[in-house]
Enzyme design. Structure first.
Site, mmCIF file in Angstrom:
data_model
loop_
_atom_site.group_PDB
_atom_site.id
_atom_site.type_symbol
_atom_site.label_atom_id
_atom_site.label_comp_id
_atom_site.label_asym_id
_atom_site.label_seq_id
_atom_site.Cartn_x
_atom_site.Cartn_y
_atom_site.Cartn_z
ATOM 1 N N ASP A 66 0.822 -1.213 0.000
ATOM 2 C CA ASP A 66 0.000 0.000 0.000
ATOM 3 C C ASP A 66 0.852 1.259 0.000
ATOM 4 O O ASP A 66 2.075 1.202 0.152
ATOM 5 C CB ASP A 66 -0.964 -0.002 1.205
ATOM 6 C CG ASP A 66 -0.267 -0.397 2.502
ATOM 7 O OD1 ASP A 66 0.970 -0.312 2.567
ATOM 8 O OD2 ASP A 66 -0.963 -0.787 3.452
ATOM 9 N N ASN A 135 -6.830 -2.776 14.902
ATOM 10 C CA ASN A 135 -8.242 -2.928 14.508
ATOM 11 C C ASN A 135 -8.446 -4.130 13.569
ATOM 12 O O ASN A 135 -9.531 -4.328 13.046
ATOM 13 C CB ASN A 135 -8.759 -1.642 13.837
ATOM 14 C CG ASN A 135 -8.083 -1.361 12.493
ATOM 15 O OD1 ASN A 135 -7.231 -2.121 12.043
ATOM 16 N ND2 ASN A 135 -8.471 -0.268 11.852
ATOM 17 N N HIS A 137 -6.842 -4.702 10.657
ATOM 18 C CA HIS A 137 -6.659 -4.492 9.213
ATOM 19 C C HIS A 137 -5.400 -5.199 8.702
ATOM 20 O O HIS A 137 -4.479 -5.479 9.447
ATOM 21 C CB HIS A 137 -6.674 -3.001 8.847
ATOM 22 C CG HIS A 137 -5.438 -2.225 9.189
ATOM 23 N ND1 HIS A 137 -5.390 -0.851 9.149
ATOM 24 C CD2 HIS A 137 -4.192 -2.602 9.590
ATOM 25 C CE1 HIS A 137 -4.192 -0.430 9.471
ATOM 26 N NE2 HIS A 137 -3.439 -1.471 9.751
ATOM 27 N N GLU A 142 -9.433 -1.956 5.830
ATOM 28 C CA GLU A 142 -9.936 -1.621 7.162
ATOM 29 C C GLU A 142 -11.179 -2.456 7.496
ATOM 30 O O GLU A 142 -11.777 -3.068 6.586
ATOM 31 C CB GLU A 142 -10.300 -0.122 7.198
ATOM 32 C CG GLU A 142 -9.150 0.813 6.865
ATOM 33 C CD GLU A 142 -8.120 0.946 8.001
ATOM 34 O OE1 GLU A 142 -8.046 0.064 8.871
ATOM 35 O OE2 GLU A 142 -7.384 1.952 7.997
HETATM 36 P P1 PGA Z 1 2.658 -1.404 12.706
HETATM 37 O O1 PGA Z 1 1.461 -1.399 11.707
HETATM 38 O O2 PGA Z 1 3.637 -2.421 12.200
HETATM 39 O O3 PGA Z 1 3.226 -0.007 12.640
HETATM 40 O O4 PGA Z 1 2.119 -1.753 14.042
HETATM 41 C C1 PGA Z 1 0.927 -2.614 11.264
HETATM 42 C C2 PGA Z 1 -0.304 -2.360 10.448
HETATM 43 O O5 PGA Z 1 -0.995 -1.355 10.700
HETATM 44 O O6 PGA Z 1 -0.606 -3.185 9.566
#
Ligand code: PGA
Length: 247
Positions: A66, A135, A137, A142
């Site tokens: 992404d 959350n 995702h 999301e």
């Molecule tokens: P993070 O993010 O590695 O910064 O915890 C992971 C994500 O949001 O997929």
């Protein structure tokens, strides 16, 4: 789903780097699916170390999950810059083989279609690295995401904006839109998947992904529908798993 619980972040990083190394040794022109965020940084450091000890990336192709929409590749928080800073500037990968969706195109629909085509042209992704949001995702898919979606422009959830404010300095500065591979892209185009999670703040999402039902409310739960997924979690992220409490 195979679940590997490691002692700590460093062990998680080393284990996952070795998984990638195995894929490259088996197939020197493998396509790697890569992720950004805090979680994979240690794994990238291990890959750089493996490269210094002979791991060859000259034929490897990469596809990132992404990118934010509306910021340039040079923006300090673009995923383009993140990937060059954290990995690509330190290994012998050819920039021609690097694919990161662009969030700064005038025609984002065309960019989404092009990205899907590039993945297909490469013959799919041999190993995809994923993180997980608290959350639930994966990529920027999301809660509420349609599992049939492919690469597209998405709206960031409030919880993601809050979580990523630490990188931008404030919530107001976090872009509201991103381009993200879809859940269908991940399930259909990726032959092998490793999902990394570290820290207590991921424990609820990890438990729901592994022990809960498959639901759009927790996009990571769709990984249960894929035949080759390894979840690599440190003890903090695994602490709410019933199976970990029993052992
Ligand atoms: P993070 O993010 O590695 O910064 O915890 C992971 C994500 O949001 O997929």
């Amino acid at each position: 789903m195979k679940i590997v619980v490691t002692k700590n972040y460093d062990e998680m990083s080393l284990f996952s780097a070795k998984q990638i190394m195995e894929v490259i040794k088996d197939k020197p022109d493998a396509s790697l699916g890569l992720a950004t965020g805090g979680t994979p940084i240690g794994m990238y450091q291990q890959l750089i170390h493996l490269h210094e000890n002979g791991l060859d990336f000259s034929k490897v192709k990469t596809f990132n999950l992404d990118e934010y929409v509306g910021i340039s590749q040079q923006h300090p928080e673009s995923y383009h810059k993140f990937m060059y800073d954290q990995l690509f500037n330190h290994i012998n990968i050819s920039p021609d083989n690097v694919h990161i969706p662009r969030g700064d195109c005038s025609d984002m629909h065309e960019q989404c279609e092009l990205y899907e085509k590039e993945i297909q042209l490469a013959g799919g992704i041999d190993i995809q690295v994923l993180g997980i949001g608290s959350n639930g995702h994966i990529g920027f898919n999301e809660p509420g995401s349609n599992p049939e979606e492919r690469t597209r422009v998405v709206q960031l959830a409030e919880s993601t904006i809050k979580a990523n404010a630490r990188f931008f300095g404030s919530e107001e500065l976090v872009p509201r839109l991103a381009i993200s591979m879809g859940i269908q892209t991940i399930l259909k185009q990726c032959k092998k998947i490793i999902l990394l999670a570290s820290g207590e703040e991921k424990a609820d999402a990890v438990r729901a992904m592994i022990e809960g039902e498959v639901t759009p409310e927790l996009p990571a739960s769709f990984l249960k529908l894929h035949p080759d997924v390894t979840i690599v979690v440190d003890q903090q992220a695994a602490k709410k798993l019933i199976v970990s409490q029993a052992s």
